[in-house]
Write an enzyme that holds these catalytic residues in place. Structure first.
Site, PDB file in Angstrom:
ATOM      1  N   CYS A 104      66.330   2.040  -6.547  1.00 56.15           N
ATOM      2  CA  CYS A 104      66.048   1.541  -7.862  1.00 56.15           C
ATOM      3  C   CYS A 104      64.659   1.824  -8.233  1.00 56.15           C
ATOM      4  O   CYS A 104      64.077   1.821  -9.280  1.00 56.15           O
ATOM      5  CB  CYS A 104      66.434   0.244  -8.139  1.00 56.15           C
ATOM      6  SG  CYS A 104      68.292   0.189  -8.921  1.00 56.15           S
ATOM      7  N   ASP A 177      87.010  17.830 -20.514  1.00 59.57           N
ATOM      8  CA  ASP A 177      88.277  17.342 -19.979  1.00 59.57           C
ATOM      9  C   ASP A 177      88.890  16.762 -20.867  1.00 59.57           C
ATOM     10  O   ASP A 177      90.265  16.531 -21.134  1.00 59.57           O
ATOM     11  CB  ASP A 177      87.814  16.673 -18.695  1.00 59.57           C
ATOM     12  CG  ASP A 177      87.472  17.455 -17.633  1.00 59.57           C
ATOM     13  OD1 ASP A 177      87.820  18.718 -17.260  1.00 59.57           O
ATOM     14  OD2 ASP A 177      86.453  16.987 -16.714  1.00 59.57           O
ATOM     15  N   GLY A 227      73.824   4.131 -20.014  1.00 63.75           N
ATOM     16  CA  GLY A 227      73.532   5.208 -18.969  1.00 63.75           C
ATOM     17  C   GLY A 227      72.429   4.692 -17.950  1.00 63.75           C
ATOM     18  O   GLY A 227      72.208   3.658 -17.588  1.00 63.75           O
ATOM     19  N   THR A 229      68.575   6.508 -15.639  1.00 59.52           N
ATOM     20  CA  THR A 229      67.953   7.542 -15.561  1.00 59.52           C
ATOM     21  C   THR A 229      67.253   7.486 -14.243  1.00 59.52           C
ATOM     22  O   THR A 229      67.202   6.159 -13.741  1.00 59.52           O
ATOM     23  CB  THR A 229      66.810   7.282 -16.626  1.00 59.52           C
ATOM     24  OG1 THR A 229      66.150   6.183 -16.601  1.00 59.52           O
ATOM     25  CG2 THR A 229      67.530   7.643 -18.013  1.00 59.52           C
TER      26      THR A 229
END
Length: 442
Positions: A104, A177, A227, A229
């Site tokens: 992290c 998909d 999300g 990063t």
């Protein structure tokens, strides 16, 4: 070095030939320069090997702890001229964090992330109960009654220099998909990697890349709900996409029937085009055409194919047209035919294949040639390699009733899928899927 120091550049004159001392195994060596050579498996070659061994040992010793000079700690006051040319801001960043961490510790800084995200017009939907408008540990998305969730993920490193364009392509590719199963993309989680640099540069790269992605997600009415990063050696982006479709309307690969037509909505050739671009062998307008194709959403194509009773559908990506067709044929237990003359191809793709340029994934994809009934004769056709070309954000491949095929293609063309075409059909049912199941019509 000279450019950084604002010094006049010098012409580079490559060396015409060189002296080579090469081991041939068995403690023999050859000495060569140009067309002249000496040594081999004789007493001269044995002597040359001893000489090479001595040179190699001396060179390796130079990197040992005993040979390396003592290095004193620098107080940071004396900065090499080349480093100083990078600017004080760059030097300050390097002094502050000379080594990049993993785990992290490799996340993009909170300020950089929040600044970049605050500049985006992030799309959302009513189904999103917890998203980026009220960030939490995870997103919460409601699945409407009568629908099922469709979940997929895609991720790859950048292959274009424009972060915005790359973001568009990555998002379109990731949603493929869902469209391939007849589903509507509802939400997406981003996985973004940006190279370490000055905060302003990292923020701009992240903003440009996510701006492109957001543009593609908005067009598809897909919400960005969160999300992750991190820092890395190069720009990379992917998405975990969640879609919805009515339980009884899921398009599976294994639902082709004898007599149906095979329709492809986009041309093939992105793999070879960008392999050539890396070698500076592709023309600019070829690349522009390829980028336009990859940025085109397949959302409307999915709707049209379902309208015209498509029973089996998939998106054509890394395994190439033939690889994905084999997956569909095996799952459906049928034989299929492909008319190679009808397969749409991007401009320049054939010319590059004729030059011997192919994607690095091509050899692995070509192993599926064992599934081609007439491989020996088909392999002589110049376009045959393009059936195995890996696609990025490729089109949809679907089976539709033969009677509706022409109307379906006309509707696709009217919707902007100019290269849409009937490329073959489903010929026979089979019981043994271990035998070749694709026939290439020449």
């Amino acid at each position: 070095r000279r450019a950084l120091l604002n010094q006049p550049l010098e012409d580079f004159v490559p060396q015409r030939d060189f002296l080579g001392l090469i081991s041939t195994g068995g403690k023999y060596a050859v000495l060569s320069r140009g067309t002249w050579a000496l040594g081999g498996q004789n007493w001269i070659g044995a002597y040359l090997w001893k000489l090479k061994d001595w040179i190699d040992l001396k060179w390796m010793y130079g990197y040992s702890a005993a040979a390396l000079p003592e290095m004193s700690a620098s107080d940071g006051t004396k900065v090499p001229a080349v480093a100083a040319a990078a600017g004080e801001e760059a030097l300050a960043a390097l002094r502050h964090l000379p080594m990049r961490c993993g785990g992290c510790g490799a996340k993009v800084g909170a300020n950089v992330l929040s600044n970049a995200m605050s500049r985006l017009d992030i799309p959302t939907r009513p189904e999103v109960l917890v998203g980026l408008d009220s960030p939490d540990d995870a997103a919460v998305v409601e699945v409407p009654e009568g629908f099922v969730g469709v979940h997929t993920v895609d991720y790859f490193r950048s292959f274009v220099s424009d972060p915005f364009v790359f973001g568009q392509i990555a998002a379109v590719h990731a949603m493929g998909d869902c469209w391939g199963m007849g589903a509507e993309p509802v939400s997406a989680l981003a996985i973004a990697q940006v190279p370490f640099g000055l905060e302003a540069m990292v923020e701009d790269d992240l903003f440009q890349m996510m701006s492109g992605a957001v543009a593609a997600l908005k067009e598809a009415n897909c919400a960005l709900v969160g999300g992750h990063t991190c820092e890395g050696s190069e720009l990379a982006l992917g998405f975990a996409v969640n879609g919805i479709v009515r339980r009884d309307e899921v398009n599976r690969k294994g639902a082709m029937s004898v007599g149906q037509a095979l329709i492809l909505t986009k041309p093939v050739g992105t793999g070879v085009l960008f392999a050539a671009d890396m070698r500076c062998k592709a023309k600019g307008f070829w690349i522009d055409q390829g980028l336009d194709s990859m940025r085109q959403s397949s959302g409307q194509a999915s709707v049209i194919l379902k309208k015209y009773k498509a029973t089996a559908m998939t998106d054509v990506t890394g395994f190439g047209l033939l690889g994905h067709l084999v997956e569909m044929a095996k799952a459906s237990r049928v034989e299929v035919e492909v008319d190679i003359a009808e397969v749409p191809m991007l401009m320049g793709a054939q010319e590059l294949v004729n030059q011997g340029i192919m994607s690095s994934l091509q050899p692995a994809n070509m192993r599926l040639a064992r599934a081609v009934i007439n491989h020996e004769s088909a392999s002589k056709h110049e376009a045959y390699p393009l059936l195995f070309d890996p696609q990025t954000a490729g089109g949809l491949l679907a089976s539709v009733p033969q009677a509706l095929a022409d109307q379906c293609v006309a509707a696709l063309k009217a919707a902007g899928y100019e290269s849409a075409a009937v490329i073959g059909g489903v010929s026979n049912t089979i019981s043994n899927t271990n035998h070749p199941i694709v026939s290439v019509r020449l």
